[in-house]
Design a protein around this motif. Sequence first.
Motif, mmCIF file in Angstrom:
data_model
loop_
_atom_site.group_PDB
_atom_site.id
_atom_site.type_symbol
_atom_site.label_atom_id
_atom_site.label_comp_id
_atom_site.label_asym_id
_atom_site.label_seq_id
_atom_site.Cartn_x
_atom_site.Cartn_y
_atom_site.Cartn_z
ATOM 1 N N LYS A 157 45.554 36.452 34.860
ATOM 2 C CA LYS A 157 45.208 35.028 34.861
ATOM 3 C C LYS A 157 46.415 34.170 35.233
ATOM 4 C CE LYS A 157 42.429 33.777 31.601
ATOM 5 N NZ LYS A 157 41.852 33.342 30.291
ATOM 6 N N ARG A 188 36.884 43.349 29.880
ATOM 7 C CA ARG A 188 35.989 43.628 31.009
ATOM 8 C C ARG A 188 35.204 42.365 31.383
ATOM 9 N NH1 ARG A 188 34.221 49.812 30.735
ATOM 10 N NH2 ARG A 188 35.993 50.580 29.553
ATOM 11 N N ARG A 189 34.680 41.723 30.383
ATOM 12 C CA ARG A 189 33.920 40.505 30.649
ATOM 13 C C ARG A 189 34.824 39.425 31.261
ATOM 14 N NH1 ARG A 189 29.146 38.369 28.754
ATOM 15 N NH2 ARG A 189 28.884 40.093 27.264
ATOM 16 N N GLU A 190 36.035 39.290 30.736
ATOM 17 C CA GLU A 190 36.952 38.273 31.254
ATOM 18 C C GLU A 190 37.367 38.585 32.692
ATOM 19 O OE1 GLU A 190 40.932 35.780 29.847
ATOM 20 O OE2 GLU A 190 40.455 37.705 28.890
ATOM 21 N N ALA A 192 35.584 40.199 34.928
ATOM 22 C CA ALA A 192 34.438 39.871 35.771
ATOM 23 C C ALA A 192 34.311 38.367 35.967
ATOM 24 C CB ALA A 192 33.164 40.443 35.146
ATOM 25 N N GLU A 193 34.555 37.597 34.913
ATOM 26 C CA GLU A 193 34.475 36.135 35.024
ATOM 27 C C GLU A 193 35.542 35.596 35.971
ATOM 28 O OE1 GLU A 193 34.786 34.995 30.954
ATOM 29 O OE2 GLU A 193 32.649 35.351 30.509
ATOM 30 N N LEU A 194 36.756 36.162 35.906
ATOM 31 C CA LEU A 194 37.812 35.728 36.823
ATOM 32 C C LEU A 194 37.460 36.063 38.264
ATOM 33 C CD1 LEU A 194 41.015 36.762 34.824
ATOM 34 C CD2 LEU A 194 40.218 34.430 35.282
ATOM 35 N N ALA A 196 34.496 36.294 39.559
ATOM 36 C CA ALA A 196 33.469 35.363 40.016
ATOM 37 C C ALA A 196 34.049 33.976 40.268
ATOM 38 C CB ALA A 196 32.343 35.291 38.980
ATOM 39 N N ALA A 197 34.966 33.539 39.397
ATOM 40 C CA ALA A 197 35.523 32.189 39.522
ATOM 41 C C ALA A 197 36.453 32.051 40.720
ATOM 42 C CB ALA A 197 36.265 31.818 38.229
ATOM 43 N N TYR A 198 37.240 33.104 40.998
ATOM 44 C CA TYR A 198 38.254 33.022 42.059
ATOM 45 C C TYR A 198 37.836 33.731 43.348
ATOM 46 C CZ TYR A 198 41.577 31.010 38.750
ATOM 47 O OH TYR A 198 42.222 30.183 37.853
ATOM 48 N N TYR A 224 28.817 42.806 34.493
ATOM 49 C CA TYR A 224 28.978 41.377 34.282
ATOM 50 C C TYR A 224 29.061 40.536 35.547
ATOM 51 C CZ TYR A 224 30.239 43.086 29.639
ATOM 52 O OH TYR A 224 30.240 43.720 28.418
ATOM 53 N N ALA A 225 29.226 41.134 36.712
ATOM 54 C CA ALA A 225 29.390 40.321 37.929
ATOM 55 C C ALA A 225 28.929 41.114 39.147
ATOM 56 C CB ALA A 225 30.853 39.892 38.105
#
Length: 391
Positions: A157, A188-190, A192-194, A196-198, A224-225
Amino acid sequence: MTAPLPPLAGKLAALRSSAIRDLLKLTARAEVISLAGGLPDAELMPRERLAVAADNALRRAGVLQYTESPGWAPLRAVLAERESARLGRTVEVAEVFVTHGSQQALSLLAEVLLDPGALVVVEDPAYVGALQVFRAAGARIVAVPLDAEGMRVDVLKELLARGERPAFVHTVSNFHNPGGVTQSAARRRELAELAAAYGFWVIEDDPYGELWFDRPAPAPVATYAPNVIRLSSASKIISPTLRVGWMVAPDPVCRAVELLKQGADLCGSAFTQQIATELLADETWLNGHVDTVRNAYGERAKALVHALRTTFGDRLRCTDATGGMFVWADFTDGTDTDLLLPRALAAGVAYVPGSAFAVDGGYENSMRLCFTTSDAATLATAVDRLAGAAG
């Protein structure tokens, strides 16, 4: 006078041979107990069941002919069903691509997803096979450290906050090679979220996920993504010689990989893919076989960890092997494992120094140990030999 040979491609200058493969040449002596190679135990491979499946395959029309570039259709259907159960969603056959082991999938994806100089984020210590592929592709590689919960997503991050934009992040999320740790569900979830966001890809490299000892690993990152490409293989649960790996990815990625695979080898082996299809589809047999492998590896892992901690005490820290094939160990007294290795080989034991897995140097006091091919008594002897060499 003989004329000099024409030059090779300049990109080869950045490559180096795998220290692990080179080390295997030195450990072929019968008196050496090798904890170096990441090999499944050949004695646990299902020879008789493979023979039956091979005989059945040879009775089918077309088994000796070329097959489809994405893989034999019935195998892709079996894999789609297995991956659907793993991911908790319907995986379409079009999302499944069969490769010559999962290593080929990595190589083809590097060609599909990377331009020269593109950024790739890997874990540190890193899987050597991935480093070889990414270096050959001319990628710029940045390492993110591991801890007991897997990749340090907080460090990733920070990289993103500084403006770095990776083409993809590579992770061995389950029972890491070489680190021996498993990424937590929250990370893992975080991750996947990164992604998707970036807007970057994640390559989730998972050859060890079914080799859990006490409990299964968390749900895959791909749960998750949609921009997670998942790799796996039959090598660790059945046999490496089948050379059957697979990729689960969005259809555009699979079609791009298909174009490159046609140029690389046209297609895989219809014969071994049909053998793999029968074995992977036979759930009752496969579940029993994998349970046998898990139980054997679990006992060996606990034996190795116990021997290390009993013999070395506070002088050495090692991971708790909860699955997979490896233990990662760190000397706390400054012992250099590169310098120790010749003495260890002379004493009759081999390991892989941690420096072999370093992206930018380091891990001079670390080593990777594979427990899969020796029984508990042999592992105890190996640790005694290691202690003798270490002094």
